[in-house]
Scaffold this motif. Structure first.
Motif, mmCIF file in Angstrom:
data_model
loop_
_atom_site.group_PDB
_atom_site.id
_atom_site.type_symbol
_atom_site.label_atom_id
_atom_site.label_comp_id
_atom_site.label_asym_id
_atom_site.label_seq_id
_atom_site.Cartn_x
_atom_site.Cartn_y
_atom_site.Cartn_z
ATOM 1 N N ASP A 160 0.813 -1.214 0.000
ATOM 2 C CA ASP A 160 0.000 0.000 0.000
ATOM 3 C C ASP A 160 0.849 1.268 0.000
ATOM 4 O OD1 ASP A 160 0.880 -0.676 2.520
ATOM 5 O OD2 ASP A 160 -1.114 -0.836 3.415
ATOM 6 N N PHE A 161 2.035 1.212 0.584
ATOM 7 C CA PHE A 161 2.918 2.368 0.579
ATOM 8 C C PHE A 161 3.604 2.571 -0.782
ATOM 9 C CE2 PHE A 161 2.209 2.172 5.027
ATOM 10 C CZ PHE A 161 2.563 3.401 5.555
ATOM 11 N N ALA A 162 3.575 1.540 -1.626
ATOM 12 C CA ALA A 162 4.252 1.619 -2.926
ATOM 13 C C ALA A 162 3.291 1.817 -4.090
ATOM 14 C CB ALA A 162 5.074 0.342 -3.154
ATOM 15 N N LEU A 163 1.995 1.768 -3.844
ATOM 16 C CA LEU A 163 1.027 1.919 -4.927
ATOM 17 C C LEU A 163 1.201 3.238 -5.672
ATOM 18 C CD1 LEU A 163 -2.224 0.593 -3.190
ATOM 19 C CD2 LEU A 163 -0.760 -0.622 -4.813
ATOM 20 N N ARG A 164 1.674 4.248 -4.976
ATOM 21 C CA ARG A 164 1.841 5.571 -5.572
ATOM 22 C C ARG A 164 2.784 5.561 -6.773
ATOM 23 N NH1 ARG A 164 6.669 7.907 -3.779
ATOM 24 N NH2 ARG A 164 7.775 6.679 -2.201
#
Length: 386
Positions: free
Chosen positions: A304-308
Protein backbone atom coordinates in the motif's frame (compact mmCIF):
# COMPACT_ATOMS: atom_id res chain seq x y z
CA UNK A 1 39.99 -54.16 -86.12
CA UNK A 2 41.32 -52.98 -82.78
CA UNK A 3 39.38 -49.72 -83.10
CA UNK A 4 36.18 -51.55 -84.05
CA UNK A 5 36.47 -53.99 -81.15
CA UNK A 6 37.22 -51.22 -78.68
CA UNK A 7 34.20 -49.21 -79.88
CA UNK A 8 31.93 -52.25 -79.71
CA UNK A 9 33.03 -53.10 -76.17
CA UNK A 10 32.53 -49.48 -75.07
CA UNK A 11 29.00 -49.38 -76.51
CA UNK A 12 28.05 -52.64 -74.81
CA UNK A 13 29.55 -51.51 -71.50
CA UNK A 14 27.76 -48.16 -71.71
CA UNK A 15 24.47 -49.88 -72.49
CA UNK A 16 24.64 -52.07 -69.42
CA UNK A 17 25.61 -49.08 -67.27
CA UNK A 18 22.69 -47.09 -68.66
CA UNK A 19 20.01 -49.74 -68.07
CA UNK A 20 21.26 -50.28 -64.53
CA UNK A 21 20.07 -46.72 -63.53
CA UNK A 22 16.36 -45.89 -62.82
CA UNK A 23 14.23 -43.94 -65.24
CA UNK A 24 15.45 -40.34 -65.35
CA UNK A 25 13.70 -37.10 -66.21
CA UNK A 26 15.44 -34.12 -67.68
CA UNK A 27 14.97 -30.66 -66.25
CA UNK A 28 16.75 -27.55 -67.29
CA UNK A 29 18.92 -25.69 -64.71
CA UNK A 30 20.41 -22.31 -65.46
CA UNK A 31 23.36 -21.27 -63.30
CA UNK A 32 25.07 -17.89 -63.32
CA UNK A 33 27.14 -17.65 -66.48
CA UNK A 34 30.13 -16.54 -64.45
CA UNK A 35 30.23 -19.88 -62.69
CA UNK A 36 28.95 -22.59 -65.00
CA UNK A 37 27.40 -22.75 -68.43
CA UNK A 38 23.77 -23.69 -68.87
CA UNK A 39 23.54 -27.41 -68.20
CA UNK A 40 20.94 -30.14 -68.12
CA UNK A 41 20.51 -31.81 -64.75
CA UNK A 42 18.68 -34.97 -63.84
CA UNK A 43 16.40 -35.63 -60.89
CA UNK A 44 15.79 -39.00 -59.35
CA UNK A 45 12.02 -39.28 -59.05
CA UNK A 46 12.25 -41.88 -56.32
CA UNK A 47 14.90 -40.37 -54.07
CA UNK A 48 14.18 -36.69 -54.64
CA UNK A 49 17.93 -36.04 -55.10
CA UNK A 50 19.03 -33.85 -57.96
CA UNK A 51 22.14 -32.89 -59.75
CA UNK A 52 21.47 -29.32 -58.66
CA UNK A 53 22.06 -30.28 -55.03
CA UNK A 54 25.13 -32.19 -56.05
CA UNK A 55 26.49 -29.14 -57.85
CA UNK A 56 25.69 -26.91 -54.86
CA UNK A 57 28.06 -28.96 -52.74
CA UNK A 58 30.93 -28.06 -55.02
CA UNK A 59 29.85 -24.48 -55.59
CA UNK A 60 32.33 -22.31 -53.58
CA UNK A 61 29.83 -19.44 -53.41
CA UNK A 62 27.27 -21.56 -51.57
CA UNK A 63 29.86 -23.16 -49.37
CA UNK A 64 31.44 -19.90 -48.22
CA UNK A 65 28.41 -17.66 -47.97
CA UNK A 66 25.60 -19.04 -45.78
CA UNK A 67 23.94 -15.63 -45.64
CA UNK A 68 22.38 -16.16 -49.07
CA UNK A 69 20.54 -19.22 -47.77
CA UNK A 70 19.29 -17.30 -44.75
CA UNK A 71 18.15 -14.48 -47.00
CA UNK A 72 16.13 -16.95 -49.05
CA UNK A 73 14.40 -18.15 -45.89
CA UNK A 74 13.60 -14.59 -44.79
CA UNK A 75 12.28 -13.73 -48.25
CA UNK A 76 10.13 -16.84 -48.35
CA UNK A 77 6.60 -15.45 -48.48
CA UNK A 78 5.17 -18.77 -47.30
CA UNK A 79 6.61 -18.18 -43.81
CA UNK A 80 5.28 -15.70 -41.20
CA UNK A 81 7.40 -13.69 -38.79
CA UNK A 82 5.89 -10.61 -37.13
CA UNK A 83 8.26 -9.07 -34.52
CA UNK A 84 5.51 -6.75 -33.26
CA UNK A 85 3.35 -9.69 -32.16
CA UNK A 86 3.41 -10.69 -28.48
CA UNK A 87 6.48 -12.69 -27.53
CA UNK A 88 6.12 -16.27 -28.70
CA UNK A 89 3.43 -15.44 -31.27
CA UNK A 90 5.75 -14.03 -33.96
CA UNK A 91 4.92 -16.89 -36.33
CA UNK A 92 1.20 -16.07 -36.34
CA UNK A 93 -0.60 -13.64 -38.65
CA UNK A 94 -1.53 -10.57 -36.57
CA UNK A 95 -5.27 -10.84 -37.19
CA UNK A 96 -5.48 -14.24 -35.46
CA UNK A 97 -3.63 -13.10 -32.32
CA UNK A 98 -5.79 -12.56 -29.23
CA UNK A 99 -3.42 -11.25 -26.58
CA UNK A 100 -6.12 -10.41 -24.03
CA UNK A 101 -8.98 -12.33 -22.47
CA UNK A 102 -11.78 -12.06 -19.89
CA UNK A 103 -13.95 -14.03 -17.46
CA UNK A 104 -17.10 -13.97 -19.60
CA UNK A 105 -18.92 -17.29 -19.41
CA UNK A 106 -19.59 -19.06 -22.72
CA UNK A 107 -22.15 -21.63 -23.85
CA UNK A 108 -21.22 -25.05 -25.19
CA UNK A 109 -23.69 -24.75 -28.07
CA UNK A 110 -25.03 -22.22 -30.58
CA UNK A 111 -23.20 -19.41 -32.32
CA UNK A 112 -20.31 -17.86 -30.36
CA UNK A 113 -21.38 -14.34 -31.31
CA UNK A 114 -24.71 -14.95 -29.58
CA UNK A 115 -23.25 -16.19 -26.27
CA UNK A 116 -23.20 -12.92 -24.37
CA UNK A 117 -26.38 -11.05 -23.60
CA UNK A 118 -24.25 -8.49 -21.70
CA UNK A 119 -20.59 -7.81 -21.06
CA UNK A 120 -19.77 -6.72 -17.50
CA UNK A 121 -17.52 -3.65 -17.37
CA UNK A 122 -16.13 -4.20 -13.87
CA UNK A 123 -14.61 -7.03 -11.85
CA UNK A 124 -14.94 -7.76 -8.14
CA UNK A 125 -12.99 -10.48 -6.33
CA UNK A 126 -13.32 -11.73 -2.78
CA UNK A 127 -10.96 -14.14 -1.03
CA UNK A 128 -13.31 -16.25 1.05
CA UNK A 129 -13.96 -19.09 3.44
CA UNK A 130 -17.38 -20.67 3.74
CA UNK A 131 -17.75 -19.47 7.33
CA UNK A 132 -18.15 -15.94 5.94
CA UNK A 133 -20.86 -16.91 3.46
CA UNK A 134 -23.53 -14.59 4.87
CA UNK A 135 -21.22 -11.59 4.86
CA UNK A 136 -20.15 -12.30 1.28
CA UNK A 137 -23.75 -12.82 0.21
CA UNK A 138 -24.61 -9.37 1.58
CA UNK A 139 -21.62 -7.84 -0.17
CA UNK A 140 -22.32 -9.42 -3.56
CA UNK A 141 -25.82 -7.95 -3.52
CA UNK A 142 -24.21 -4.50 -3.57
CA UNK A 143 -22.71 -5.20 -6.99
CA UNK A 144 -24.90 -5.05 -10.10
CA UNK A 145 -24.84 -7.23 -13.20
CA UNK A 146 -22.19 -4.88 -14.54
CA UNK A 147 -19.72 -6.79 -12.36
CA UNK A 148 -18.08 -10.13 -13.00
CA UNK A 149 -17.77 -11.95 -9.67
CA UNK A 150 -14.70 -14.04 -8.78
CA UNK A 151 -14.37 -15.91 -5.50
CA UNK A 152 -10.98 -17.22 -4.38
CA UNK A 153 -11.59 -20.06 -1.91
CA UNK A 154 -8.85 -20.60 0.67
CA UNK A 155 -10.72 -23.41 2.47
CA UNK A 156 -11.41 -25.67 -0.51
CA UNK A 157 -15.20 -25.42 -0.12
CA UNK A 158 -16.91 -24.33 -3.31
CA UNK A 159 -20.03 -26.39 -4.04
CA UNK A 160 -21.73 -25.25 -0.85
CA UNK A 161 -21.97 -21.73 -2.28
CA UNK A 162 -24.55 -22.94 -4.81
CA UNK A 163 -27.25 -22.14 -2.27
CA UNK A 164 -26.90 -18.56 -3.53
CA UNK A 165 -28.34 -17.89 -6.98
CA UNK A 166 -25.54 -15.45 -7.88
CA UNK A 167 -22.94 -18.18 -7.23
CA UNK A 168 -23.99 -19.96 -10.42
CA UNK A 169 -22.68 -17.09 -12.53
CA UNK A 170 -19.57 -16.46 -10.43
CA UNK A 171 -16.07 -17.72 -11.16
CA UNK A 172 -14.80 -20.00 -8.39
CA UNK A 173 -11.07 -20.58 -7.90
CA UNK A 174 -10.12 -22.99 -5.14
CA UNK A 175 -6.59 -23.30 -3.73
CA UNK A 176 -6.25 -24.04 -0.04
CA UNK A 177 -4.61 -21.68 2.46
CA UNK A 178 -3.49 -18.86 0.16
CA UNK A 179 -3.89 -15.10 0.37
CA UNK A 180 -5.66 -12.76 -2.01
CA UNK A 181 -2.39 -11.40 -3.37
CA UNK A 182 -1.25 -14.94 -4.17
CA UNK A 183 -4.46 -15.44 -6.13
CA UNK A 184 -4.25 -12.01 -7.76
CA UNK A 185 -0.73 -12.58 -9.02
CA UNK A 186 -1.67 -15.91 -10.60
CA UNK A 187 -5.22 -15.40 -11.84
CA UNK A 188 -5.62 -11.66 -12.45
CA UNK A 189 -2.93 -11.02 -15.04
CA UNK A 190 -3.56 -7.64 -16.72
CA UNK A 191 -4.15 -9.32 -20.07
CA UNK A 192 -6.81 -11.53 -18.50
CA UNK A 193 -8.74 -8.67 -16.87
CA UNK A 194 -8.20 -6.19 -19.69
CA UNK A 195 -11.93 -6.03 -20.47
CA UNK A 196 -12.74 -4.46 -17.11
CA UNK A 197 -12.53 -0.73 -16.42
CA UNK A 198 -12.08 -1.24 -12.66
CA UNK A 199 -10.94 -4.18 -10.55
CA UNK A 200 -12.05 -4.56 -6.92
CA UNK A 201 -9.76 -6.84 -4.86
CA UNK A 202 -11.49 -7.13 -1.51
CA UNK A 203 -11.30 -9.02 1.76
CA UNK A 204 -14.21 -11.07 3.10
CA UNK A 205 -14.78 -9.20 6.38
CA UNK A 206 -16.22 -5.94 5.09
CA UNK A 207 -19.58 -4.52 6.12
CA UNK A 208 -21.27 -2.88 3.12
CA UNK A 209 -24.55 -1.55 4.46
CA UNK A 210 -23.64 1.99 3.36
CA UNK A 211 -22.03 1.03 0.05
CA UNK A 212 -23.30 0.93 -3.54
CA UNK A 213 -20.85 -0.18 -6.22
CA UNK A 214 -22.38 1.73 -9.15
CA UNK A 215 -22.41 4.98 -7.18
CA UNK A 216 -18.85 4.31 -6.11
CA UNK A 217 -17.73 3.99 -9.74
CA UNK A 218 -19.42 7.29 -10.61
CA UNK A 219 -17.47 9.10 -7.87
CA UNK A 220 -14.18 7.47 -8.86
CA UNK A 221 -14.64 8.69 -12.42
CA UNK A 222 -15.77 12.15 -11.30
CA UNK A 223 -12.69 12.70 -9.14
CA UNK A 224 -10.19 11.03 -11.47
CA UNK A 225 -9.10 8.31 -9.06
CA UNK A 226 -6.94 5.53 -10.53
CA UNK A 227 -6.47 3.79 -7.16
CA UNK A 228 -9.05 4.14 -4.41
CA UNK A 229 -10.97 2.56 -1.56
CA UNK A 230 -14.19 3.28 0.33
CA UNK A 231 -13.89 5.26 3.54
CA UNK A 232 -13.78 3.23 6.76
CA UNK A 233 -16.14 3.64 9.67
CA UNK A 234 -14.11 5.73 12.18
CA UNK A 235 -15.01 3.71 15.25
CA UNK A 236 -14.04 0.23 14.14
CA UNK A 237 -11.07 -1.44 12.48
CA UNK A 238 -9.24 1.81 11.72
CA UNK A 239 -5.45 1.86 11.39
CA UNK A 240 -4.62 4.99 9.38
CA UNK A 241 -6.13 8.46 9.43
CA UNK A 242 -6.03 8.54 5.63
CA UNK A 243 -8.67 5.84 5.28
CA UNK A 244 -10.99 7.29 7.93
CA UNK A 245 -14.36 8.32 6.49
CA UNK A 246 -15.17 12.01 6.47
CA UNK A 247 -18.82 12.90 6.64
CA UNK A 248 -18.60 16.29 4.95
CA UNK A 249 -17.38 15.38 1.48
CA UNK A 250 -17.50 12.85 -1.36
CA UNK A 251 -13.77 12.12 -1.61
CA UNK A 252 -10.55 13.08 0.14
CA UNK A 253 -6.97 12.64 -1.07
CA UNK A 254 -4.86 13.78 1.88
CA UNK A 255 -4.89 13.88 5.66
CA UNK A 256 -2.83 14.67 8.74
CA UNK A 257 -1.13 11.95 10.75
CA UNK A 258 0.82 11.82 13.96
CA UNK A 259 3.83 14.17 14.17
CA UNK A 260 6.81 12.80 12.27
CA UNK A 261 4.83 10.19 10.33
CA UNK A 262 4.81 12.10 7.03
CA UNK A 263 8.06 13.46 5.66
CA UNK A 264 6.16 14.99 2.75
CA UNK A 265 2.44 15.97 2.68
CA UNK A 266 2.15 14.34 -0.76
CA UNK A 267 3.56 10.99 0.38
CA UNK A 268 2.08 8.08 2.39
CA UNK A 269 0.52 7.81 4.83
CA UNK A 270 -0.68 11.40 4.51
CA UNK A 271 -1.47 11.21 0.78
CA UNK A 272 -1.19 8.85 -2.22
CA UNK A 273 -2.25 6.04 0.07
CA UNK A 274 -5.01 3.44 0.49
CA UNK A 275 -4.95 0.20 2.44
CA UNK A 276 -4.86 -3.31 0.98
CA UNK A 277 -8.10 -4.58 2.53
CA UNK A 278 -10.46 -3.06 -0.08
CA UNK A 279 -8.52 -1.44 -2.94
CA UNK A 280 -10.02 -0.57 -6.30
CA UNK A 281 -7.79 -0.21 -9.36
CA UNK A 282 -8.33 1.21 -12.81
CA UNK A 283 -7.29 -1.05 -15.66
CA UNK A 284 -4.08 0.90 -16.28
CA UNK A 285 -3.14 1.17 -12.62
CA UNK A 286 -3.64 -2.56 -12.11
CA UNK A 287 -1.30 -3.37 -15.01
CA UNK A 288 1.47 -1.61 -13.08
CA UNK A 289 0.53 -2.93 -9.64
CA UNK A 290 0.37 -6.55 -10.86
CA UNK A 291 3.97 -6.33 -12.01
CA UNK A 292 5.00 -4.96 -8.63
CA UNK A 293 3.46 -7.84 -6.63
CA UNK A 294 6.17 -10.28 -5.59
CA UNK A 295 5.59 -14.01 -6.12
CA UNK A 296 6.79 -15.02 -2.66
CA UNK A 297 5.49 -12.11 -0.57
CA UNK A 298 1.87 -13.19 -0.33
CA UNK A 299 0.45 -10.98 2.43
CA UNK A 300 0.91 -7.70 0.58
CA UNK A 301 2.19 -5.76 3.58
CA UNK A 302 4.08 -2.69 2.38
CA UNK A 303 2.38 -2.79 -1.01
CA UNK A 304 0.00 0.00 0.00
CA UNK A 305 2.92 2.37 0.58
CA UNK A 306 4.25 1.62 -2.93
CA UNK A 307 1.03 1.92 -4.93
CA UNK A 308 1.84 5.57 -5.57
CA UNK A 309 4.60 4.49 -7.97
CA UNK A 310 1.98 3.30 -10.45
CA UNK A 311 0.17 6.62 -11.05
CA UNK A 312 1.28 10.20 -11.60
CA UNK A 313 0.69 12.50 -9.83
CA UNK A 314 -0.12 10.02 -7.11
CA UNK A 315 -1.45 12.51 -4.56
CA UNK A 316 -4.16 13.49 -7.04
CA UNK A 317 -5.04 10.07 -8.47
CA UNK A 318 -5.17 8.05 -5.26
CA UNK A 319 -7.96 8.76 -2.80
CA UNK A 320 -10.67 7.61 -0.41
CA UNK A 321 -14.37 7.73 -1.32
CA UNK A 322 -16.13 9.01 1.80
CA UNK A 323 -19.76 8.98 0.70
CA UNK A 324 -19.63 5.25 -0.11
CA UNK A 325 -18.19 3.74 3.01
CA UNK A 326 -17.64 0.33 4.61
CA UNK A 327 -16.94 -1.24 7.99
CA UNK A 328 -13.85 -3.36 8.58
CA UNK A 329 -15.06 -6.19 10.78
CA UNK A 330 -11.53 -7.48 11.52
CA UNK A 331 -12.40 -11.18 11.36
CA UNK A 332 -9.13 -13.11 11.90
CA UNK A 333 -9.95 -15.74 9.29
CA UNK A 334 -6.56 -15.60 7.56
CA UNK A 335 -4.70 -15.97 10.83
CA UNK A 336 -6.67 -19.09 11.59
CA UNK A 337 -5.32 -20.66 8.40
CA UNK A 338 -1.82 -20.73 9.89
CA UNK A 339 -0.18 -23.54 11.85
CA UNK A 340 0.87 -23.67 15.47
CA UNK A 341 4.65 -23.79 15.82
CA UNK A 342 7.00 -23.52 18.81
CA UNK A 343 4.03 -23.13 21.12
CA UNK A 344 2.68 -20.11 19.25
CA UNK A 345 -0.92 -19.77 18.16
CA UNK A 346 -1.52 -20.06 14.39
CA UNK A 347 -2.35 -16.36 14.05
CA UNK A 348 0.95 -15.37 15.67
CA UNK A 349 2.99 -17.09 12.99
CA UNK A 350 0.91 -15.44 10.30
CA UNK A 351 1.34 -12.01 11.85
CA UNK A 352 5.10 -12.47 12.17
CA UNK A 353 5.38 -13.33 8.51
CA UNK A 354 3.27 -10.29 7.59
CA UNK A 355 5.74 -8.00 9.36
CA UNK A 356 8.71 -9.81 7.88
CA UNK A 357 7.30 -9.45 4.37
CA UNK A 358 6.81 -5.73 4.89
CA UNK A 359 10.51 -5.32 5.69
CA UNK A 360 11.53 -7.53 2.78
CA UNK A 361 9.36 -5.65 0.29
CA UNK A 362 10.69 -2.28 1.41
CA UNK A 363 14.25 -3.55 1.01
CA UNK A 364 13.59 -4.93 -2.47
CA UNK A 365 11.99 -1.73 -3.65
CA UNK A 366 14.78 0.43 -2.24
CA UNK A 367 17.48 -1.76 -3.78
CA UNK A 368 15.72 -1.87 -7.14
CA UNK A 369 15.40 1.91 -7.27
CA UNK A 370 18.99 2.38 -6.18
CA UNK A 371 20.25 0.01 -8.87
CA UNK A 372 18.18 1.80 -11.50
CA UNK A 373 19.45 5.27 -10.68
CA UNK A 374 23.03 4.06 -10.35
CA UNK A 375 22.79 2.55 -13.82
CA UNK A 376 21.80 5.98 -15.07
CA UNK A 377 24.67 7.58 -13.21
CA UNK A 378 22.21 9.63 -11.17
CA UNK A 379 22.39 10.69 -7.53
CA UNK A 380 20.51 8.10 -5.42
CA UNK A 381 20.49 10.02 -2.14
CA UNK A 382 16.90 11.20 -2.69
CA UNK A 383 15.53 8.50 -4.98
CA UNK A 384 12.71 7.68 -2.51
CA UNK A 385 11.09 11.00 -3.30
CA UNK A 386 10.50 9.81 -6.83
Amino acid sequence: MRLIVTTFVGVVFGFFIGVSFPTLSLTKLTLPSSLLPTVEYVEDQRSGLSTQRFLNVFNPLNRNNGSSTRAQVLNDTSKIWVPTNPRGAERLPPKIVRAESDFYLRRLWGNPNEDLTSQPKYLVTFTVGYDQKNNINAAIKKFSDNFTIVLFHYDGRTTEWNEFEWSKRAIHVSVRKQTKWWYAKRFLHPDIVASYDYIFIWDEDLGVEHFNAEEYIKLVRKHGLEISQPGLEPNKGLTWQMTKRRGDREVHKETEEKPGWCSNPHLPPCAAFVEIMAPVFSRDAWRCVWHMIQNDLVHGWGLDFALRKCVEPAHEKIGVVDSQWIVHQTVPSLGNQGESKDGKAPWQGVRERCKKEWTMFQGRMANAEKAYFQALGADTTDSSAH
